[in-house]
Motif scaffolding. Sequence first.
Motif, PDB file in Angstrom:
ATOM      1  N   PRO A 130      37.170  45.066  44.030  1.00 21.21           N
ATOM      2  CA  PRO A 130      37.842  45.504  45.247  1.00 21.21           C
ATOM      3  C   PRO A 130      39.090  46.285  44.836  1.00 21.21           C
ATOM      4  O   PRO A 130      39.731  45.918  43.837  1.00 21.21           O
ATOM      5  CB  PRO A 130      38.230  44.202  45.958  1.00 21.21           C
ATOM      6  CG  PRO A 130      37.757  43.085  45.111  1.00 21.21           C
ATOM      7  CD  PRO A 130      37.256  43.624  43.815  1.00 21.21           C
ATOM      8  N   LEU A 138      36.445  38.340  43.236  1.00 17.58           N
ATOM      9  CA  LEU A 138      35.429  39.278  43.706  1.00 17.58           C
ATOM     10  C   LEU A 138      35.080  40.370  42.691  1.00 17.58           C
ATOM     11  O   LEU A 138      34.593  41.434  43.055  1.00 17.58           O
ATOM     12  CB  LEU A 138      35.842  39.912  45.040  1.00 17.58           C
ATOM     13  CG  LEU A 138      35.949  38.945  46.222  1.00 17.58           C
ATOM     14  CD1 LEU A 138      36.430  39.684  47.467  1.00 17.58           C
ATOM     15  CD2 LEU A 138      34.626  38.257  46.491  1.00 17.58           C
ATOM     16  N   ARG A 155      29.025  44.177  50.348  1.00 15.91           N
ATOM     17  CA  ARG A 155      30.334  44.753  50.701  1.00 15.91           C
ATOM     18  C   ARG A 155      30.244  45.486  52.043  1.00 15.91           C
ATOM     19  O   ARG A 155      31.120  45.370  52.892  1.00 15.91           O
ATOM     20  CB  ARG A 155      30.779  45.742  49.630  1.00 15.91           C
ATOM     21  CG  ARG A 155      31.180  45.095  48.327  1.00 15.91           C
ATOM     22  CD  ARG A 155      32.682  44.842  48.323  1.00 15.91           C
ATOM     23  NE  ARG A 155      33.158  44.832  46.976  1.00 15.91           N
ATOM     24  CZ  ARG A 155      33.585  45.913  46.332  1.00 15.91           C
ATOM     25  NH1 ARG A 155      33.599  47.079  46.921  1.00 15.91           N
ATOM     26  NH2 ARG A 155      33.990  45.816  45.101  1.00 15.91           N
ATOM     27  N   GLY A 159      32.059  42.834  54.245  1.00 19.96           N
ATOM     28  CA  GLY A 159      33.457  43.109  53.953  1.00 19.96           C
ATOM     29  C   GLY A 159      34.150  43.903  55.045  1.00 19.96           C
ATOM     30  O   GLY A 159      33.516  44.456  55.947  1.00 19.96           O
ATOM     31  N   SER A 160      35.479  43.941  54.953  1.00 21.62           N
ATOM     32  CA  SER A 160      36.257  44.797  55.837  1.00 21.62           C
ATOM     33  C   SER A 160      36.031  46.254  55.428  1.00 21.62           C
ATOM     34  O   SER A 160      35.401  46.530  54.398  1.00 21.62           O
ATOM     35  CB  SER A 160      37.742  44.452  55.731  1.00 21.62           C
ATOM     36  OG  SER A 160      38.172  44.665  54.400  1.00 21.62           O
ATOM     37  N   THR A 162      37.910  48.350  54.110  1.00 13.55           N
ATOM     38  CA  THR A 162      38.446  48.699  52.786  1.00 13.55           C
ATOM     39  C   THR A 162      37.459  48.313  51.682  1.00 13.55           C
ATOM     40  O   THR A 162      37.485  48.891  50.595  1.00 13.55           O
ATOM     41  CB  THR A 162      39.797  48.004  52.531  1.00 13.55           C
ATOM     42  OG1 THR A 162      39.622  46.588  52.690  1.00 13.55           O
ATOM     43  CG2 THR A 162      40.868  48.484  53.482  1.00 13.55           C
ATOM     44  N   GLN A 163      36.594  47.340  51.981  1.00 14.05           N
ATOM     45  CA  GLN A 163      35.591  46.936  50.989  1.00 14.05           C
ATOM     46  C   GLN A 163      34.463  47.964  50.874  1.00 14.05           C
ATOM     47  O   GLN A 163      33.614  47.862  49.988  1.00 14.05           O
ATOM     48  CB  GLN A 163      34.997  45.580  51.367  1.00 14.05           C
ATOM     49  CG  GLN A 163      35.986  44.438  51.359  1.00 14.05           C
ATOM     50  CD  GLN A 163      36.414  44.058  49.948  1.00 14.05           C
ATOM     51  OE1 GLN A 163      35.687  44.271  48.996  1.00 14.05           O
ATOM     52  NE2 GLN A 163      37.605  43.518  49.817  1.00 14.05           N
ATOM     53  N   HIS A 164      34.448  48.927  51.771  1.00  7.73           N
ATOM     54  CA  HIS A 164      33.403  49.945  51.711  1.00  7.73           C
ATOM     55  C   HIS A 164      33.696  51.005  50.649  1.00  7.73           C
ATOM     56  O   HIS A 164      32.840  51.820  50.332  1.00  7.73           O
ATOM     57  CB  HIS A 164      33.236  50.616  53.078  1.00  7.73           C
ATOM     58  CG  HIS A 164      32.804  49.649  54.142  1.00  7.73           C
ATOM     59  ND1 HIS A 164      32.621  50.017  55.453  1.00  7.73           N
ATOM     60  CD2 HIS A 164      32.516  48.321  54.105  1.00  7.73           C
ATOM     61  CE1 HIS A 164      32.252  48.968  56.161  1.00  7.73           C
ATOM     62  NE2 HIS A 164      32.177  47.936  55.366  1.00  7.73           N
TER      63      HIS A 164
ATOM     64  N   GLU B  57      43.470  36.936  51.251  1.00 12.33           N
ATOM     65  CA  GLU B  57      42.869  38.095  50.588  1.00 12.33           C
ATOM     66  C   GLU B  57      43.901  38.952  49.846  1.00 12.33           C
ATOM     67  O   GLU B  57      43.600  39.530  48.805  1.00 12.33           O
ATOM     68  CB  GLU B  57      42.160  38.944  51.644  1.00 12.33           C
ATOM     69  CG  GLU B  57      41.321  40.079  51.093  1.00 12.33           C
ATOM     70  CD  GLU B  57      40.666  40.869  52.213  1.00 12.33           C
ATOM     71  OE1 GLU B  57      40.710  40.435  53.370  1.00 12.33           O
ATOM     72  OE2 GLU B  57      40.128  41.945  51.918  1.00 12.33           O
TER      73      GLU B  57
END
Lengths: 314, 61
Positions: A130, A138, A155, A159-160, A162-164, B57
Motif C-alpha cells: 500500500p 499488507l 484491493r 480496499g478504499s 487509495t488501495q486501487h 490504518e
Amino acid sequence: MRLALLHTRLRTEETLLLDALTSRGHNVEVIDLRAEVFDPASPERWLGFDLVLDRCVSLTASLTATRILESMGVRCVNRADAIEVCSDKMRTTLALIRDGIPTPAVRIGIGAQAGLAAVESLGYPAVLKPTIGSWGRLLARVNDRDAAEAIVEHRETLGSTTQHVIYAQEHINKPGRDLRVFIVGGEAIAAIERASDHWVTNTARGARASGLIITDETSRLSRAAVHAVGADIAAVDLLECPTRGLLVNEVNHSMEFRNSISTSGVDIPARIADHLASLTLPVARVSNPCMPVARVCNPCDLRQSESELAEARR
Amino acid sequence: MSTATATLPRCPECDAHITFNRAPLRGQVTNCPGCAVELEVTDTEPLTFALAPKVEEDWGE
C-alpha cells in the motif's frame, strides 16, 4: 527551550524523549491531539513554543497538526512536507529518483488492469505495498500472475480508493536482513540490522534487531535519502542487493527506537533532544549545514530566518 | 512506584496489578503483565486505565 510534544498515544519513545528533554532543563508541554481544538486564526498559544516536535502515531493527526501549525509560522519537526513524502511510498520513490539515490525499481498502475500490467512489467517475484502504511502491514510478495491477480482483485474490491493504486516494487533478494540508519540533523548517529527468516524484516513483524557499525557508504546514502525527502529526524531502511549494492527502501519520519538504544549503544533520545535544542539557537537556525535544503523553501522558515539573521547581526 | 500492592491499579481486563517504572502520564500506553493487553492511562489522579485503541490504518512510523 520551550517545546510542544505532539502525540496521539504516549509510547515508550515519547516518554524517553520527554525524559531526555526535561532532564536537560527544557520546558516541554505534552499535547494529546485527541483533545486538541485548533483555531487557525489564533496562533498565540502556539507561537509561544520555540519548536513543536511531532510524535503522533497517526499520520492523519501528524499532517493535520503540522499543516495548521506551519501556516501559523510555528516551526515543526519534522515538517509537514517531509511527513507527507515519507509517509507515501510512491512520493518517497519519486524523491529518491529525483535525487539519483539508488532504490528498488518500482512500477505503479491505477486500477486493476493497469495495476496487474505494472506487476507483469516488473516480473516475478514482486512486492506489492500500500502506498500509505507502516510496520510491514499488507505487504505481499507475489511469485506469479495468479497471486498478483488475487491481490489486485482484493484491493479493488475490499480496499478504499487509495488501495486501487498498485505500487509494485522489485523484490530484492536480501541476505535475511535489512539495515536501519538513524539520521538526526543530517548526521548518522546510530544503525541497526533487522534479521528474520521471513522476507519481511520489520521488527513489528518479529525481526530481531542488533547493532551495526555505520560505514561511510551507509552514512552517505542515508543522509542523502533524508535530504531528498526534506526530513530533519528520520530512520532510513536500506536493502543489500546482491548485484547493485545498497538500495534505499524507505524513510521513516516518526521513527521508533526503543529497541535500538541498547542494540546500537547510542542514547538516541538524548541525541534528538540535543539536536532539537541546537535548532533553537539563533545562529544555528540559519547556518546549520545539516538542514535539508528544502527547509529553506518553506515560507515560514524564511520568515524565521530573516528575523534570526537580523537578530544574529545585532 | 512505592505504592503498596493492595492499592496498585488493576487491569480492567484480567485484574492484574499494573506498575510503572516512572510516574505515569495521561495517554501513556503500557502492557498488562497479566494478560498482555494494551492499556492506556486515562487519568493519573486517581490512576485509571482503559483498553488502548486498536491499530488504525494510518498508524506507523
